[in-house]
Scaffold this active site. Structure first.
Site, PDB file in Angstrom:
ATOM      1  CG  ASN A   1      25.676  26.536  15.727  1.00  0.00           C
ATOM      2  OD1 ASN A   1      25.187  26.206  17.044  1.00  0.00           O
ATOM      3  ND2 ASN A   1      24.891  26.270  14.991  1.00  0.00           N
TER       4      ASN A   1
ATOM      5  CD  GLU B   1      18.790  27.903  11.549  1.00  0.00           C
ATOM      6  OE1 GLU B   1      18.745  28.139  12.993  1.00  0.00           O
ATOM      7  OE2 GLU B   1      19.332  26.781  11.037  1.00  0.00           O
TER       8      GLU B   1
ATOM      9  NE  ARG C   1      21.996  28.306  17.295  1.00  0.00           N
ATOM     10  CZ  ARG C   1      21.059  27.117  17.428  1.00  0.00           C
ATOM     11  NH1 ARG C   1      22.534  26.029  17.351  1.00  0.00           N
ATOM     12  NH2 ARG C   1      19.496  26.783  17.424  1.00  0.00           N
TER      13      ARG C   1
ATOM     14  NE  ARG D   1      14.066  18.798  21.832  1.00  0.00           N
ATOM     15  CZ  ARG D   1      15.189  18.917  20.535  1.00  0.00           C
ATOM     16  NH1 ARG D   1      14.220  19.637  19.569  1.00  0.00           N
ATOM     17  NH2 ARG D   1      16.369  19.386  20.525  1.00  0.00           N
TER      18      ARG D   1
ATOM     19  CG  HIS E   1      14.166  25.483  15.394  1.00  0.00           C
ATOM     20  ND1 HIS E   1      12.872  24.859  14.644  1.00  0.00           N
ATOM     21  CD2 HIS E   1      14.944  24.918  14.810  1.00  0.00           C
ATOM     22  CE1 HIS E   1      13.731  23.770  15.524  1.00  0.00           C
ATOM     23  NE2 HIS E   1      14.899  23.897  15.456  1.00  0.00           N
TER      24      HIS E   1
END
Ligand code: AMP
Length: 417
Positions: A7, A383, A90, A240, A179
């Site tokens: 990743n 994940e 990923r 964010r 996601h």
């Protein structure tokens, strides 16, 4: 089967070596500050984390270090790179090209490159790592697993923005989500825990970490999600802002003379929990400040919970109900306060949290009262495991296709004889 998951971030490379046959993680690690000074490689074989400082001028060097460690006589979990059966990458954005994981070939590489504009911090380093793998482990199959793939099932009404349509056709401006691998994992896992098939359930999955998103998963298929063209949209997050009136952006830019880059930085790095509280992007720290009576920390928590509640309500309406609401990631798995705040007052919708079960700390669990029509669940996301399983599925499929082709050939030969 041993799968290496990779990743790549803009200055990081995270990895795990997973033995799917034994269901164990042989080693997990992270290279940090790749391409910068003071690069560090941390890894853990289950006996505690080790930390090595070593220069890594780019992702190729980082990967070389990882592979050296994997096969190190003393510290490595495998004797040779040939012990790795496959690699799963990923990939943050697959745009509209990929609705599932795929085996990497030149065409796939070209498409990942075309999607770099949609994920400028992630797709280019991932490509760099794929090329490095091809060079360092040329015989090991590589699979790409896309964060966006799970959301390619969204109907146009969920992914088209009500802007002039040409922005979609000419510039691919639309909702892509993010996601996806995490939402897919927890949706499947939730179904398993409920003793049902994911294709028979409506689920609302909440990935609440530093980045946060919610998805509506209708009978196994994603029908809406909160992140949009980029991960900025939707929920209020650590730094964010999430959904705001778009005119706020142009108003601030005009009034303060900010460039688009400065505005982007403010919305991505200086907003959310950090911006409202003025204290931290870390929910734990904001929670502590709120307990101590800090008013902006209290407001930040209220806002954070309110955003989650609004989207849960939206997705209830979108699907006409839900069998379960599932929480995952740092906040979703750990913050008893945030789970209870965002679900407060939803009892008339059949969502009843059990305060005692909500205090339980670890593992996958159901935390709703028995009378709750909608189950409330906490499932630690994984994940990497999802990536490794996709790799296994694709390689199995290829093997079976090869067997079928071989037996068809044999049949033809027999007929000819
Ligand atoms: P992630 O991106 O999944 O690692 O999640 C990071 C977020 O989870 C940060 O905001 C952390 O403050 C939050 N978090 C982790 N542990 C806890 C905890 N025990 N209580 C509250 N928030 C937590």
């Amino acid at each position: 089967m041993k799968v290496l998951t990779l990743n790549a971030g803009s200055s990081s490379l995270k990895y795990q070596l997973i033995d799917l046959t034994e269901n164990t993680v042989l080693v997990k690690g992270l290279c940090e500050r790749v391409g910068l000074t003071d690069s560090v490689h941390r890894f853990d074989r289950g006996y505690g984390e080790l930390k090595v400082t070593a220069p890594m001028k780019d992702h190729h060097e980082a990967l070389s270090l990882v592979l050296e460690m994997l096969t190190d006589v003393e510290r490595g979990p495998i004797a040779s790179l040939e012990d790795i059966d496959a690699i799963g990458h990923r990939i943050v954005s697959g745009g509209e090209y990929f609705s599932e994981s795929v085996c990497i070939d030149d065409d796939v590489l070209e498409k990942i490159n075309l999607c770099s504009e949609l994920a400028p911090l992630h797709n280019p380093p991932a490509l760099h790592v794929i090329y490095a793998c091809r060079e360092l482990m040329p015989d090991i199959p590589e699979i790409a697993v896309f964060d966006t793939a799970f959301f390619q099932t969204l109907p146009p009404r969920a992914y088209i923005y009500p802007l002039p349509y040409e922005y979609y056709t000419d510039y691919q401006i639309r909702k892509y989500g993010a996601h996806g691998t995490s939402h897919r994992y927890i949706a499947r896992h939730a179904a398993r825990m409920l003793g049902a098939d994911v294709r028979d359930l409506r689920l609302i999955t909440c990935h609440l970490g530093n980045g946060a998103s919610i998805a509506a998963v209708d009978h196994g298929v994603a029908v809406d999600t909160t992140m949009g063209l980029t991960p900025l949209d939707g929920l209020m997050m650590g730094t964010r802002c999430g959904t705001i009136d778009p005119a706020v952006v142009t108003t601030i830019q005009t009034r303060l003379g900010y460039t688009p880059e400065q505005m982007n930085e403010i919305m991505n790095k200086k907003s959310g929990l950090l911006g409202v509280s003025g204290i931290s992007s870390d929910l734990r720290i904001v929670e502590e400040a709120a307990v101590a009576g800090n008013e902006r920390a209290i407001l930040a928590l209220e806002l954070y919970a309110y955003f989650i509640k609004r989207y849960i309500g939206q997705y209830f309406a979108v699907m006409g109900g839900a069998a379960a609401i599932v929480f995952t990631a740092g906040v979703g798995e750990n913050s008893e306060y945030m789970r209870s705040a965002c679900l407060a007052g939803l009892e008339p919708m059949g969502i009843v949290l059990d305060a005692r079960k909500n205090r339980l700390r670890t593992g996958e669990r159901i935390i709703s009262e028995d009378r709750s029509r909608v189950k409330i669940m906490v499932i630690p996301t994984n994940e990497e495991l999802m990536i490794a399983r996709d790799v296994e599925t694709i390689l199995d499929r290829q093997r079976q296709a090869a067997l079928l082709a071989a037996s068809a050939e044999e049949e033809i030969e027999e007929t000819l004889v």
